[in-house]
Structures are given as C-alpha cells and as structure tokens.
Design a protein around this motif. Structure first.
Motif, PDB file in Angstrom:
ATOM      1  N   ALA A  80     -11.619   5.690  -1.791  1.00 27.43           N
ATOM      2  CA  ALA A  80     -11.196   4.394  -2.325  1.00 27.43           C
ATOM      3  C   ALA A  80     -12.055   3.281  -1.740  1.00 27.43           C
ATOM      4  O   ALA A  80     -12.277   3.226  -0.534  1.00 27.43           O
TER       5      ALA A  80
ATOM      6  N   THR B 182      -6.552  -5.609   1.322  1.00 30.10           N
ATOM      7  CA  THR B 182      -6.019  -4.324   1.769  1.00 30.10           C
ATOM      8  C   THR B 182      -6.376  -4.093   3.227  1.00 30.10           C
ATOM      9  O   THR B 182      -5.543  -3.621   4.008  1.00 30.10           O
TER      10      THR B 182
ATOM     11  N   ILE C 229      -8.001   6.380   1.061  1.00 30.50           N
ATOM     12  CA  ILE C 229      -8.861   5.537   1.900  1.00 30.50           C
ATOM     13  C   ILE C 229      -9.435   6.371   3.035  1.00 30.50           C
ATOM     14  O   ILE C 229     -10.632   6.330   3.312  1.00 30.50           O
TER      15      ILE C 229
ATOM     16  N   ILE D 132       0.838  -1.199   0.000  1.00 29.33           N
ATOM     17  CA  ILE D 132       0.000   0.000   0.000  1.00 29.33           C
ATOM     18  C   ILE D 132       0.874   1.252   0.000  1.00 29.33           C
ATOM     19  O   ILE D 132       1.754   1.407   0.847  1.00 29.33           O
TER      20      ILE D 132
ATOM     21  N   ILE E 170     -11.815  -0.294  -1.015  1.00 23.43           N
ATOM     22  CA  ILE E 170     -10.685  -1.210  -0.911  1.00 23.43           C
ATOM     23  C   ILE E 170     -11.113  -2.666  -0.803  1.00 23.43           C
ATOM     24  O   ILE E 170     -12.269  -2.970  -0.512  1.00 23.43           O
ATOM     25  N   THR E 171     -10.155  -3.567  -1.007  1.00 22.71           N
ATOM     26  CA  THR E 171     -10.408  -5.001  -0.943  1.00 22.71           C
ATOM     27  C   THR E 171     -10.199  -5.528   0.476  1.00 22.71           C
ATOM     28  O   THR E 171      -9.598  -4.862   1.328  1.00 22.71           O
TER      29      THR E 171
ATOM     30  N   TYR F 207      -2.373   6.189  -1.400  1.00 21.46           N
ATOM     31  CA  TYR F 207      -3.580   5.367  -1.363  1.00 21.46           C
ATOM     32  C   TYR F 207      -4.191   5.390   0.031  1.00 21.46           C
ATOM     33  O   TYR F 207      -5.409   5.430   0.177  1.00 21.46           O
TER      34      TYR F 207
END
Length: 80
Positions: free
Chosen positions: A52, A58, A47, A39, A54-55, A43
């Motif tokens: 964002a 992440t 977040i 990361i 995110i997954t 980013y």
C-alpha cells in the motif's frame, strides 16, 4: 524519474519499520487498528507488506496510535 524498484523497496522498508514498532509495543493488527480512527487491520497488514502506498494523513494516524515519531517510522536506508 524514480524507478519502480526503488519505489517498491521504499514501501517494503517502511512496512518493515511499522511492523517492528507495532510488535515492540505488543500490538496486533486489530489492536493497532482500534487505536487508529480510520485504518482497518487488513490495511495495516498491506502497509507492512509494502503493498500500500499510503498518505501523509495515514502516517500521522499511525504515529499517534503508536506514540511514535516520524523518525521512528523512517529510520531505514534505501539504495537510490
């Protein structure tokens, strides 16, 4: 169907929790990024601003880097 407003609120509240935890540990964006494997600091900023989506991978990486539990990051309410 989940409204766009609810989705946005969820991302923003998650970002605020991440920001609070990061700051409570005295970490800058860059320092947290160095504790993560993949990361970037920019980013992390996205977040925290709720920009964002995110997954789970992440989230896991952030949890490990912060030494936090999932409960810590998801300790917020949203209006459904």
């Amino acid at each position: 169907m989940i409204s766009d407003d609810v989705k946005r609120e969820f991302l923003v509240r998650f970002g605020k929790r991440l920001n609070k935890i990061r700051k409570s540990k005295g970490l800058s964006y860059r320092k947290l990024a160095t504790l993560c494997e993949t990361i970037d600091h920019s980013y992390i900023s996205k977040i925290e601003k709720g920009e964002a989506n995110i997954t789970l991978e992440t989230i896991l990486e952030l949890l490990i880097a912060l030494g936090a539990s999932p409960r810590d990051l998801f300790d917020f309410e949203i209006q459904l």
